[in-house]
Every structure is written in structure tokens, then in C-alpha cells.
Design a protein around this motif. Structure first.
Motif, PDB file in Angstrom:
ATOM      1  N   VAL A 112       0.897  -1.306   0.046  1.00  0.00           N
ATOM      2  CA  VAL A 112       0.092  -0.040  -0.010  1.00  0.00           C
ATOM      3  C   VAL A 112       0.742   1.129   0.081  1.00  0.00           C
ATOM      4  N   THR A 113       1.934   1.228   0.874  1.00  0.00           N
ATOM      5  CA  THR A 113       2.857   2.578   1.078  1.00  0.00           C
ATOM      6  C   THR A 113       3.605   2.693  -0.187  1.00  0.00           C
ATOM      7  N   SER A 114       3.900   1.725  -0.884  1.00  0.00           N
ATOM      8  CA  SER A 114       4.597   1.832  -2.315  1.00  0.00           C
ATOM      9  C   SER A 114       3.908   2.289  -3.515  1.00  0.00           C
ATOM     10  N   PHE A 115       2.792   1.666  -3.505  1.00  0.00           N
ATOM     11  CA  PHE A 115       1.876   1.645  -4.830  1.00  0.00           C
ATOM     12  C   PHE A 115       0.555   2.510  -4.375  1.00  0.00           C
ATOM     13  N   GLY A 116       0.685   3.154  -3.252  1.00  0.00           N
ATOM     14  CA  GLY A 116      -0.799   3.965  -3.274  1.00  0.00           C
ATOM     15  C   GLY A 116      -0.731   5.183  -3.900  1.00  0.00           C
ATOM     16  N   VAL A 117       0.296   5.460  -4.572  1.00  0.00           N
ATOM     17  CA  VAL A 117       0.341   6.734  -5.508  1.00  0.00           C
ATOM     18  C   VAL A 117       0.297   6.407  -6.942  1.00  0.00           C
ATOM     19  N   PRO A 118      -0.751   6.900  -7.714  1.00  0.00           N
ATOM     20  CA  PRO A 118      -0.707   6.508  -8.898  1.00  0.00           C
ATOM     21  C   PRO A 118       0.418   6.490 -10.000  1.00  0.00           C
ATOM     22  N   ALA A 119       1.090   7.602  -9.873  1.00  0.00           N
ATOM     23  CA  ALA A 119       2.351   7.542 -10.534  1.00  0.00           C
ATOM     24  C   ALA A 119       3.101   6.130 -10.341  1.00  0.00           C
ATOM     25  N   ARG A 120       3.312   5.786  -9.231  1.00  0.00           N
ATOM     26  CA  ARG A 120       4.240   4.733  -8.889  1.00  0.00           C
ATOM     27  C   ARG A 120       3.627   3.377  -9.581  1.00  0.00           C
ATOM     28  N   LEU A 121       2.215   3.291  -9.331  1.00  0.00           N
ATOM     29  CA  LEU A 121       1.428   2.108  -9.918  1.00  0.00           C
ATOM     30  C   LEU A 121       1.635   1.857 -11.307  1.00  0.00           C
ATOM     31  N   HIS A 122       1.272   3.186 -11.951  1.00  0.00           N
ATOM     32  CA  HIS A 122       1.326   3.214 -13.422  1.00  0.00           C
ATOM     33  C   HIS A 122       2.665   2.964 -14.040  1.00  0.00           C
ATOM     34  N   SER A 123       3.748   3.584 -13.321  1.00  0.00           N
ATOM     35  CA  SER A 123       5.023   3.210 -14.034  1.00  0.00           C
ATOM     36  C   SER A 123       5.497   2.008 -13.839  1.00  0.00           C
ATOM     37  N   PHE A 124       5.165   1.291 -12.706  1.00  0.00           N
ATOM     38  CA  PHE A 124       5.575  -0.133 -12.276  1.00  0.00           C
ATOM     39  C   PHE A 124       4.923  -1.002 -13.390  1.00  0.00           C
ATOM     40  N   ILE A 125       3.398  -0.736 -13.736  1.00  0.00           N
ATOM     41  CA  ILE A 125       2.860  -1.570 -14.851  1.00  0.00           C
ATOM     42  C   ILE A 125       3.383  -1.140 -16.388  1.00  0.00           C
ATOM     43  N   ALA A 126       3.878  -0.042 -16.569  1.00  0.00           N
ATOM     44  CA  ALA A 126       4.419   0.069 -17.758  1.00  0.00           C
ATOM     45  C   ALA A 126       5.834  -0.550 -18.034  1.00  0.00           C
ATOM     46  N   ALA A 127       6.736  -0.457 -16.878  1.00  0.00           N
ATOM     47  CA  ALA A 127       7.924  -1.139 -16.590  1.00  0.00           C
ATOM     48  C   ALA A 127       7.915  -2.733 -16.814  1.00  0.00           C
ATOM     49  N   LEU A 128       6.726  -3.187 -16.280  1.00  0.00           N
ATOM     50  CA  LEU A 128       6.493  -4.787 -16.333  1.00  0.00           C
ATOM     51  C   LEU A 128       6.353  -5.168 -17.826  1.00  0.00           C
ATOM     52  N   TYR A 129       5.518  -4.159 -18.572  1.00  0.00           N
ATOM     53  CA  TYR A 129       5.178  -4.396 -20.023  1.00  0.00           C
ATOM     54  C   TYR A 129       6.334  -4.332 -20.788  1.00  0.00           C
ATOM     55  N   LEU A 130       7.311  -3.429 -20.301  1.00  0.00           N
ATOM     56  CA  LEU A 130       8.527  -3.394 -20.973  1.00  0.00           C
ATOM     57  C   LEU A 130       9.355  -4.520 -20.913  1.00  0.00           C
ATOM     58  N   GLY A 131       9.469  -5.000 -19.536  1.00  0.00           N
ATOM     59  CA  GLY A 131      10.423  -6.056 -19.268  1.00  0.00           C
ATOM     60  C   GLY A 131       9.873  -7.560 -20.001  1.00  0.00           C
ATOM     61  N   LEU A 132       8.284  -7.534 -20.273  1.00  0.00           N
ATOM     62  CA  LEU A 132       7.808  -8.717 -20.669  1.00  0.00           C
ATOM     63  C   LEU A 132       8.220  -8.784 -22.296  1.00  0.00           C
ATOM     64  N   GLU A 133       8.363  -7.519 -23.118  1.00  0.00           N
ATOM     65  CA  GLU A 133       8.528  -7.323 -24.397  1.00  0.00           C
ATOM     66  C   GLU A 133      10.051  -7.719 -24.614  1.00  0.00           C
ATOM     67  N   LYS A 134      10.917  -7.339 -23.740  1.00  0.00           N
ATOM     68  CA  LYS A 134      12.440  -7.423 -23.917  1.00  0.00           C
ATOM     69  C   LYS A 134      12.721  -9.042 -23.582  1.00  0.00           C
ATOM     70  N   LYS A 135      11.975  -9.614 -22.646  1.00  0.00           N
ATOM     71  CA  LYS A 135      12.331 -11.041 -22.174  1.00  0.00           C
ATOM     72  C   LYS A 135      11.836 -11.944 -23.363  1.00  0.00           C
ATOM     73  N   PHE A 136      10.559 -11.552 -23.860  1.00  0.00           N
ATOM     74  CA  PHE A 136       9.992 -12.571 -24.941  1.00  0.00           C
ATOM     75  C   PHE A 136      10.216 -12.286 -26.336  1.00  0.00           C
ATOM     76  N   LYS A 137      10.912 -11.063 -26.433  1.00  0.00           N
ATOM     77  CA  LYS A 137      11.375 -10.565 -27.604  1.00  0.00           C
ATOM     78  C   LYS A 137      10.425 -10.850 -28.789  1.00  0.00           C
ATOM     79  N   GLY A 138       9.139 -10.094 -28.314  1.00  0.00           N
ATOM     80  CA  GLY A 138       8.118 -10.330 -29.471  1.00  0.00           C
ATOM     81  C   GLY A 138       6.908  -9.539 -28.803  1.00  0.00           C
ATOM     82  N   SER A 139       5.563  -9.651 -29.613  1.00  0.00           N
ATOM     83  CA  SER A 139       4.523  -9.069 -29.319  1.00  0.00           C
ATOM     84  C   SER A 139       3.818  -9.622 -28.023  1.00  0.00           C
ATOM     85  N   ILE A 140       3.701  -8.851 -27.083  1.00  0.00           N
ATOM     86  CA  ILE A 140       2.956  -9.375 -25.804  1.00  0.00           C
ATOM     87  C   ILE A 140       1.324  -8.683 -25.697  1.00  0.00           C
TER      88      ILE A 140
END
Length: 200
Positions: free
Chosen positions: A26-54
Motif C-alpha cells: 500500500v505504501t509503495s503503490f498508493g500513489v498512481p504515478a508509482r503504480l502506473h510506472s510499475f505496470i509500464a515497466a512490467l510490460y517493457l520487461g515482458l517485451e524484452k524478455k520474450f522478444k516479441g508481441s505481448i
């Protein structure tokens, strides 16, 4: 009678697929900027790891009440929209190295992105910005994403195996998410100002 015969019509479609639930502090992701930044970074990591469309992978945030408290556990659910799943998420859960590799891929891409050389930019379409997160673009920050992923990567040697994320206890002394966010704001202090000292 003037009353309509049908007030609402619900259409359901159900299928089995793959999903991963991530408990969000709660204390780390209660701020929208942190949550949305984490989600975007997660998608970036998925793209790089699987090297294709996700495009078949999506996220949603869900909540689960904590018994005997007004606070709720917040989960980020990463799920596969293809019935039966594609195996991407299954591969991520085989061992802790798979998920940490995803974190490392995202961190490396963020740190190497040319937008870091432009003081006016805190992210770009080469790293975090994408159509899938376009609704939350104003809340996405490269610096926030790097901070969050670095804190996870720095604690990789403290990983432990558990049965379920539902079994993780959170601090029920907080009466609400707002109170938890207030304590976190005090802990962080004012940027560039005197650091705050908290005593339990």
C-alpha cells in the motif's frame, strides 16, 4: 405499467487461462504515478524478455479485504487473454530467476534509453510509453520505474518461497490506505529538505 421489464442485461464470457497475482505494498503503490510506472515497466520487461508481441497479456488491479481491518490488500493481476494461455506466464513462475530476469531486462532498457539524456523527458515511446498504457501516460515516470525496479533487484537475495500471496500479512495497524500513505509521505520527507525521523 410504465416500469421497464429489464433494468439491466449482463453478458458473460468465461474461459480458463493463465494469470499471476502480485501483492502491491500500500505504501509503495498508493500513489498512481508509482503504480502506473510499475505496470509500464512490467510490460517493457515482458517485451524484452520474450522478444516479441505481448498484446495478449493484460493487467488489472484487484482488492481483497483484510479480516478485522478496514484496509484492503491490493493486487496487480497479470493475465493472458488467450483461452488456455500461451505459456508466457507459466514460464515466469517456473523459478525466481525468470521473474528477476524480467526485472533486469526492464531496468537495463530504462537505463539505456536515449530519453534519459533529455532533462525535459521522464519517459518516451522507446521505453515506457505504449498504446496499451496511453490512458495513464501522464502518470508514467521513467525515474519512478527505475526506483521501483531497482529496489526489487537489490533485494533479490531475500526472496523466499510461499504457498500463496494471500497468506502474506500486511500491517493491519493502519486504519486505511490514506493513513498508510500519510506515514509513507512522512518517511520520505520533503525532496531536498531535512530528512524526517520516525520513531515507532
Amino acid at each position: 405499467t410504465d416500469k421497464p421489464f429489464l433494468d439491466y442485461l449482463y453478458l458473460y464470457r468465461r474461459f480458463s487461462s493463465e494469470a499471476i497475482r502480485i501483492l502491491l505494498p500500500v505504501t509503495s503503490f498508493g500513489v498512481p504515478a508509482r503504480l502506473h510506472s510499475f505496470i509500464a515497466a512490467l510490460y517493457l520487461g515482458l517485451e524484452k524478455k520474450f522478444k516479441g508481441s505481448i498484446d495478449h497479456l493484460a493487467t488489472t488491479v484487484t482488492e481483497e479485504p483484510v479480516e478485522g481491518s478496514a484496509i484492503k490488500k491490493q493486487f496487480l493481476v497479470l493475465y493472458d487473454r488467450i483461452p488456455g494461455g500461451t505459456g508466457y506466464l507459466k514460464e515466469l513462475t517456473q523459478n525466481e530467476q525468470s521473474m528477476m530476469e524480467l526485472i533486469d531486462c526492464a531496468l537495463e532498457a530504462l537505463k539505456k534509453c536515449p530519453c534519459q539524456n533529455d532533462p525535459e523527458k521522464d519517459g518516451c515511446y522507446r521505453c515506457l510509453y505504449a498504446y496499451r498504457v496511453s490512458r495513464d501516460m501522464a502518470e508514467i515516470s521513467r525515474n519512478e520505474a527505475i526506483s521501483l525496479l531497482s529496489s526489487i533487484a537489490d533485494n533479490r537475495d531475500r526472496l523466499i518461497e510461499i504457498d500463496s500471496v494471500s497468506s502474506i500479512s500486511i500491517n493491519t495497524l493502519f486504519d486505511s490506505e490514506l493513513e498508510a500513505r500519510f506515514i509513507e509521505a512522512l518517511r520520505r520527507g520533503k525532496p531536498g529538505g531535512q530528512p524526517a525521523v520516525l520513531t515507532k
